[in-house]
Design a protein around this motif. Structure first.
Motif, PDB file in Angstrom:
ATOM      1  N   LEU A 193     -76.283  78.542  35.212  1.00  0.00           N
ATOM      2  CA  LEU A 193     -74.966  77.968  35.494  1.00  0.00           C
ATOM      3  C   LEU A 193     -73.951  78.342  34.414  1.00  0.00           C
ATOM      4  CD1 LEU A 193     -76.005  74.433  36.800  1.00  0.00           C
ATOM      5  CD2 LEU A 193     -75.011  76.306  38.142  1.00  0.00           C
ATOM      6  N   THR A 270     -81.153  85.079  46.416  1.00  0.00           N
ATOM      7  CA  THR A 270     -80.967  83.632  46.364  1.00  0.00           C
ATOM      8  C   THR A 270     -81.979  82.959  47.287  1.00  0.00           C
ATOM      9  OG1 THR A 270     -78.610  83.929  45.958  1.00  0.00           O
ATOM     10  CG2 THR A 270     -79.326  81.750  46.702  1.00  0.00           C
ATOM     11  N   HIS A 272     -83.368  79.140  48.924  1.00  0.00           N
ATOM     12  CA  HIS A 272     -82.887  77.803  49.259  1.00  0.00           C
ATOM     13  C   HIS A 272     -84.019  76.791  49.370  1.00  0.00           C
ATOM     14  CE1 HIS A 272     -78.763  79.220  50.053  1.00  0.00           C
ATOM     15  NE2 HIS A 272     -79.370  80.322  50.445  1.00  0.00           N
ATOM     16  N   ALA A 283     -80.263  78.459  44.872  1.00  0.00           N
ATOM     17  CA  ALA A 283     -78.854  78.359  45.235  1.00  0.00           C
ATOM     18  C   ALA A 283     -78.113  77.389  44.326  1.00  0.00           C
ATOM     19  CB  ALA A 283     -78.729  77.933  46.696  1.00  0.00           C
ATOM     20  N   TYR A 284     -78.784  76.306  43.913  1.00  0.00           N
ATOM     21  CA  TYR A 284     -78.107  75.329  43.054  1.00  0.00           C
ATOM     22  C   TYR A 284     -77.771  75.896  41.680  1.00  0.00           C
ATOM     23  CZ  TYR A 284     -83.007  74.314  41.555  1.00  0.00           C
ATOM     24  OH  TYR A 284     -84.321  74.388  41.124  1.00  0.00           O
ATOM     25  N   ASP A 287     -74.343  77.736  42.029  1.00  0.00           N
ATOM     26  CA  ASP A 287     -73.275  76.948  42.637  1.00  0.00           C
ATOM     27  C   ASP A 287     -72.114  76.774  41.659  1.00  0.00           C
ATOM     28  OD1 ASP A 287     -72.064  74.008  43.080  1.00  0.00           O
ATOM     29  OD2 ASP A 287     -72.725  74.832  44.997  1.00  0.00           O
ATOM     30  N   GLU A 288     -70.932  77.214  42.059  1.00  0.00           N
ATOM     31  CA  GLU A 288     -69.775  77.167  41.163  1.00  0.00           C
ATOM     32  C   GLU A 288     -69.378  75.737  40.818  1.00  0.00           C
ATOM     33  OE1 GLU A 288     -65.273  78.522  41.664  1.00  0.00           O
ATOM     34  OE2 GLU A 288     -66.648  80.238  41.654  1.00  0.00           O
ATOM     35  N   GLY A 289     -69.545  74.826  41.765  1.00  0.00           N
ATOM     36  CA  GLY A 289     -69.242  73.424  41.479  1.00  0.00           C
ATOM     37  C   GLY A 289     -70.161  72.860  40.406  1.00  0.00           C
ATOM     38  N   ASN A 290     -71.442  73.175  40.491  1.00  0.00           N
ATOM     39  CA  ASN A 290     -72.382  72.751  39.453  1.00  0.00           C
ATOM     40  C   ASN A 290     -72.026  73.382  38.106  1.00  0.00           C
ATOM     41  OD1 ASN A 290     -73.886  71.251  41.273  1.00  0.00           O
ATOM     42  ND2 ASN A 290     -75.439  72.838  41.585  1.00  0.00           N
TER      43      ASN A 290
END
Length: 304
Positions: A193, A270, A272, A283-284, A287-290
């Motif tokens: 991340l 990737t 899932h 995938a997590y 994740d750009e939000g993470n």
């Protein structure tokens, strides 16, 4: 977006990956370069002309490594500097002492499946070592990386990231029972991340940041797990284990590529669903939000 592939694979060595690449005039830092794949990574960089700093906790071990690397490569520009990435004060001292550009930063140091322990600031030790200290180091060296005009940062992750996302509401296991492998897994997810978050923020700074999975290599990393559990056919030598770091740090194929995850010298697919620590990137972890949430969480922690 297609996956990046290369002519190299599982069995390729760091020396094979770096063949024909000239690093003369480049300055590199490798954390945890006093043992394991860190020494091999630093050695191959030095063999191709880089000025290499071994950033290590144990200066005596680092000096031995530097002498060995110089003897093998003939490169006298191999230096040793004190750095304990679990200690943010040590990170700040390293950053403040650095001058000039930095072309390659390999965040290689790490611990695995350690008994429950926290830093003086209260951060779970694996998260502090594998992620937070390297986050502080890389952010602290941002200007030096910009000055290099095309710097590359390599964040070492692991297939172990597939066993746990970052559990934002309980990173330090204050509510959950401590599990050494889950703690390891989330710290390695955090490393991926970081690459995603840095790629987004530093896209116009000439800095690329990518994550790598080195493979299963028998080193001191497994001292808390009773040794390497991977079947022999799935294991790598130290020379093979350093290859993906060297590939991401030096290959012309990765010019301008950032925010991705590589294994066996190729970009990973990737996944899932959990696949038993097999391969791929969760995938997590991409994740750009993470990535944004983790970045925003880390900034005040390293400023404290």
């Amino acid at each position: 977006m297609s996956l990046i592939t290369s002519p190299f694979g599982f069995s390729s060595t760091a020396a094979e990956v770096a063949e024909g690449i000239d690093l003369t005039g480049k300055r590199a830092v490798v954390t945890g370069a006093a043992s394991g794949i860190g020494i091999e990574t630093a050695k191959v960089l030095a063999a191709h002309g880089a000025d290499v700093t071994l950033a290590v906790r144990n200066l005596e071990a680092g000096e031995r490594a530097a002498v060995s690397i110089t003897a093998e490569t003939g490169n006298t520009a191999v230096r040793v500097a004190k750095l304990d990435v679990a200690d943010l004060g040590s990170v700040r001292e390293f950053v403040s002492a650095w001058t000039g550009p930095l072309h390659i930063l390999i965040n290689n140091a790490g611990i695995m499946a350690t008994p429950e322990e926290r830093t003086a600031a209260g951060t779970e030790l694996q998260f502090a070592t594998n992620y937070l200290g390297h986050f502080a180091l890389t952010v602290g060296l941002h200007d030096a990386l910009v000055e290099a005009h095309g710097a590359r940062v390599v964040a070492l992750s692991s297939s172990g990231h597939l066993i746990s996302p970052v559990v934002f509401d309980d990173i330090d296991f204050r509510f959950r029972p401590y599990d050494p492998l889950l703690a390891y897994g989330q710290s390695k997810t955090a490393s991926v991340l970081f690459a995603v978050g840095a790629a987004k923020r530093w896209a116009h700074d000439g800095i690329t940041v990518n994550a790598v999975m080195p493979g299963a290599i028998a080193t001191g990393l497994q001292k808390h797990t009773g040794g390497l559990k991977t079947p022999p056919e799935g294991r790598k030598t130290v020379e093979q284990g350093a290859a993906t770091s060297i590939f991401v740090a030096t290959s012309p194929l990765l010019e301008g590529v950032s925010g991705r995850y590589f294994e066996d010298n190729n970009e990973a697919a990737t996944v899932h669903d959990g696949n038993g620590w097999m391969s791929g990137v969760a995938a997590y972890a991409l994740d750009e939000g993470n990535a944004d949430r983790l970045w925003e969480l880390a900034v005040p922690l390293i400023a404290a």
